[in-house]
Design an enzyme around this catalytic site. Sequence first.
Site, mmCIF file in Angstrom:
data_model
loop_
_atom_site.group_PDB
_atom_site.id
_atom_site.type_symbol
_atom_site.label_atom_id
_atom_site.label_comp_id
_atom_site.label_asym_id
_atom_site.label_seq_id
_atom_site.Cartn_x
_atom_site.Cartn_y
_atom_site.Cartn_z
ATOM 1 N N CYS A 1 2.379 -1.533 15.259
ATOM 2 C CA CYS A 1 2.281 -1.655 13.926
ATOM 3 C C CYS A 1 1.582 -2.610 13.270
ATOM 4 O O CYS A 1 1.880 -3.893 13.618
ATOM 5 C CB CYS A 1 3.732 -1.186 13.424
ATOM 6 S SG CYS A 1 3.454 -1.112 11.645
ATOM 7 N N CYS B 1 7.428 -4.023 15.663
ATOM 8 C CA CYS B 1 6.820 -2.944 16.808
ATOM 9 C C CYS B 1 5.302 -3.272 17.103
ATOM 10 O O CYS B 1 4.447 -3.681 16.170
ATOM 11 C CB CYS B 1 6.809 -1.563 16.063
ATOM 12 S SG CYS B 1 8.556 -0.998 15.595
ATOM 13 N N SER C 1 11.928 6.619 14.638
ATOM 14 C CA SER C 1 10.865 6.410 15.556
ATOM 15 C C SER C 1 11.421 6.131 16.915
ATOM 16 O O SER C 1 11.905 5.195 17.166
ATOM 17 C CB SER C 1 10.254 5.129 14.953
ATOM 18 O OG SER C 1 9.728 5.256 13.518
ATOM 19 N N LEU C 2 10.968 7.103 17.667
ATOM 20 C CA LEU C 2 11.581 7.116 19.228
ATOM 21 C C LEU C 2 10.477 6.342 19.988
ATOM 22 O O LEU C 2 10.904 5.375 20.709
ATOM 23 C CB LEU C 2 11.969 8.506 19.522
ATOM 24 C CG LEU C 2 12.731 8.720 20.679
ATOM 25 C CD1 LEU C 2 14.070 7.995 20.701
ATOM 26 C CD2 LEU C 2 12.874 10.443 20.751
ATOM 27 N N GLY D 1 7.356 -1.570 6.159
ATOM 28 C CA GLY D 1 8.679 -1.998 5.927
ATOM 29 C C GLY D 1 9.780 -1.068 6.656
ATOM 30 O O GLY D 1 9.398 0.113 7.104
ATOM 31 N N GLU D 2 11.024 -1.612 7.040
ATOM 32 C CA GLU D 2 12.164 -0.909 7.562
ATOM 33 C C GLU D 2 13.042 -0.477 6.495
ATOM 34 O O GLU D 2 13.791 -1.465 6.030
ATOM 35 C CB GLU D 2 12.732 -1.728 8.713
ATOM 36 C CG GLU D 2 13.871 -0.951 9.229
ATOM 37 C CD GLU D 2 13.813 0.449 9.710
ATOM 38 O OE1 GLU D 2 12.875 0.799 10.273
ATOM 39 O OE2 GLU D 2 14.911 0.978 9.439
ATOM 40 N N SER E 1 12.211 7.223 7.204
ATOM 41 C CA SER E 1 11.863 7.045 8.754
ATOM 42 C C SER E 1 12.455 5.450 9.230
ATOM 43 O O SER E 1 12.433 4.382 8.632
ATOM 44 C CB SER E 1 10.381 7.170 8.869
ATOM 45 O OG SER E 1 10.184 6.572 10.352
ATOM 46 N N ASN F 1 -2.420 5.265 16.287
ATOM 47 C CA ASN F 1 -3.702 4.604 15.697
ATOM 48 C C ASN F 1 -3.975 3.247 15.996
ATOM 49 O O ASN F 1 -3.246 2.330 15.783
ATOM 50 C CB ASN F 1 -3.211 4.907 14.045
ATOM 51 C CG ASN F 1 -4.565 5.043 13.065
ATOM 52 O OD1 ASN F 1 -5.533 4.549 13.484
ATOM 53 N ND2 ASN F 1 -4.222 5.563 12.039
ATOM 54 N N GLU G 1 1.003 -1.314 0.013
ATOM 55 C CA GLU G 1 -0.100 0.073 0.128
ATOM 56 C C GLU G 1 0.789 1.272 -0.047
ATOM 57 O O GLU G 1 1.990 1.459 0.429
ATOM 58 C CB GLU G 1 -1.008 -0.165 1.091
ATOM 59 C CG GLU G 1 -0.196 -0.047 2.608
ATOM 60 C CD GLU G 1 -1.317 -0.202 3.677
ATOM 61 O OE1 GLU G 1 -2.150 -1.353 3.774
ATOM 62 O OE2 GLU G 1 -1.339 0.858 4.391
ATOM 63 N N CYS H 1 -0.181 2.472 8.811
ATOM 64 C CA CYS H 1 0.613 1.612 8.300
ATOM 65 C C CYS H 1 0.127 0.131 8.205
ATOM 66 O O CYS H 1 -0.139 -0.569 9.274
ATOM 67 C CB CYS H 1 1.902 1.656 8.762
ATOM 68 S SG CYS H 1 2.875 2.905 8.731
HETATM 69 N N1 SAH Z 1 9.948 1.121 9.777
HETATM 70 C C1 SAH Z 1 10.001 2.424 9.786
HETATM 71 C C2 SAH Z 1 9.082 3.418 8.952
HETATM 72 C C3 SAH Z 1 7.724 2.587 8.901
HETATM 73 S S1 SAH Z 1 6.578 2.829 10.005
HETATM 74 C C4 SAH Z 1 10.062 3.161 11.173
HETATM 75 O O1 SAH Z 1 9.895 2.190 12.091
HETATM 76 O O2 SAH Z 1 10.231 4.355 11.336
HETATM 77 C C5 SAH Z 1 6.388 4.787 10.033
HETATM 78 C C6 SAH Z 1 5.951 5.440 11.299
HETATM 79 O O3 SAH Z 1 4.674 5.189 11.715
HETATM 80 C C7 SAH Z 1 7.177 4.805 12.529
HETATM 81 O O4 SAH Z 1 7.207 5.972 13.239
HETATM 82 C C8 SAH Z 1 6.138 4.010 12.954
HETATM 83 O O5 SAH Z 1 6.442 3.676 14.387
HETATM 84 C C9 SAH Z 1 4.649 4.770 12.994
HETATM 85 N N2 SAH Z 1 3.360 3.830 13.233
HETATM 86 C C10 SAH Z 1 3.207 2.736 12.729
HETATM 87 N N3 SAH Z 1 2.124 1.930 13.125
HETATM 88 C C11 SAH Z 1 1.449 3.082 14.040
HETATM 89 C C12 SAH Z 1 0.274 3.020 14.497
HETATM 90 N N4 SAH Z 1 -0.871 2.311 14.500
HETATM 91 N N5 SAH Z 1 0.108 4.303 15.173
HETATM 92 C C13 SAH Z 1 0.911 5.286 15.089
HETATM 93 N N6 SAH Z 1 2.039 5.266 14.660
HETATM 94 C C14 SAH Z 1 2.442 3.953 13.937
#
Ligand code: SAH
Length: 361
Positions: free
Chosen positions: A122, A119, A217-218, A162-163, A194, A293, A95, A336
Site C-alpha cells: 500500500c 501494509c 482486509s483479509l 488511513g486506518e 474498511s 495494484n 486524496e 490508495c
Molecule cells: N486501512 C483500511 C482502509 C484503507 S485501504 C484497510 O486496511 O482496510 C482499502 C483497501 O485497499 C484495503 O483492503 C487495502 O488493503 C487495499 N489496498 C491498498 N493498497 C492496495 C494496492 N496497491 N492494491 C490492491 N489493494 C490495495
Amino acid sequence: MESNRIDIKSLSLPELERELLEMGEKTFRAKQIYQWLHEKLATDFDQMDNLSKYLRRKLAERFVLTTLWPVDVKISQIDGTRKYLFRLSDGNVIESVWMQYHHGNSVCISSQVGCRMGCRFCASTLDGLARNLTASEMLDQVYQIQRLTQERVSHVVLMGSGEPMDNYDNVVRFIRLISGTPGLNISQRNITVSTCGIVPGIERLAKEKLQITLALSLHAPNDAVRRTLMPIANRYALKDVLEACRNYFEKTGRRLTFEYSLVRGVNDNLQEAGELARLLSGMHGHVNLIPVNPIRERDYVQSDRKAVREFQHYLETHGINATVRREMGRDINGACGQLRKSYLEEKEPGKNPEEKEDSGV
Ligand code: SAH
C-alpha cells in the site's frame, strides 16, 4: 488546525444548539446554521444570508469553518473516475476518489493523512502517519466533491488513505453526521468502513448501533502469509479477527465484505483458495477479489486474469460468494495513496526519505 476556535462542522446539531444557547442566541439559529453547513454546503459564514451580520461575525470569532481546497483532479479516460487532491488548512494534502456506478455515485475518502499500519503493498503507508483527520475534514471530502461534480453522492466508502479504527471517534462522528438529517442523509447501508483488522475497534463498532457495512482486509488465508503482507497480523490472529467479524454480524445483522488483493505467487494459488474457503465457511459475507495494484516502491506483481478467474471459480464452487472488483481509474494512479505520493514527490521533493532501493521484499 488552530486550537482556540471550535471546529463547527464537526459538531452535531444538539452540540451546536448548546453552543448557541451559551452565546445567548435562540436554538432555532443552530438548525439554520447546521443546514447551511451540511445541506447547502456553505464554505464561509458570510454565505449564511438568513443570519444577521452581527451573528455571522460572532460565529467567526467563536468557530472555525474548515474547508478543503482542491489542488488537483485527474479524470479517468476509461471510466470517468475522478481523483481529487485536497489541501487541508494546515497544508497537508489528502486524496479522495469519485466513482460512478449504476447504483449511484460513490466517494472513497481518506480517514487519516498517511497511515501507520505498514501494509506492504500500500502506497498510503510508505511515509507513515502524519495525523488523524477531523470529522469535518472527512465530511468536506464528500461535500466538496458533491459541489464540484454537481451530482448527488449516494455511497461513501472509507477505503482511502488511513486506518479508520486508528481514528475511531472521529470516524464514528463522521458517519453519524453524514447519515443524519438535517444533512446529506446518506443511508448507513450505503456506507462501508474498511479495516485491516483491529479487533478492539471491530468490537466497539459492533455496539454503535450503526447499519454500515464492515469490510475486512483479509488478503491471506492464514496468519503466516498474512504476516508477510500486513504487520497488524502480528498483533491480532486471524482466529480472533474473524471471531470479531462473526460478532459484528450477530450484533448488526450486516453481512461482511472480505477484501482479498491477489498478488502473484504470494497468495493466489488454488491451495490458498481452498484454505480461504474453509476459513470463511459459515461466515456471513462475500469475498471481493482485487488484483493488486502495483506500486513503484515494491515489487509485488498482479495475478494474471486466468489466476484471478480460477481463484474466484474455486471459491464460488466451494460455497463462498466472490466477486472481482472492477478496477476503476487505472489510468490515474488508482491505488490508495499513489496520487498524493506522486504529488509530494513532484511538488515537495526531499520530503520523502523512502527513495532508497527496497530489497527486502
Ligand atoms: N486501512 C483500511 C482502509 C484503507 S485501504 C484497510 O486496511 O482496510 C482499502 C483497501 O485497499 C484495503 O483492503 C487495502 O488493503 C487495499 N489496498 C491498498 N493498497 C492496495 C494496492 N496497491 N492494491 C490492491 N489493494 C490495495
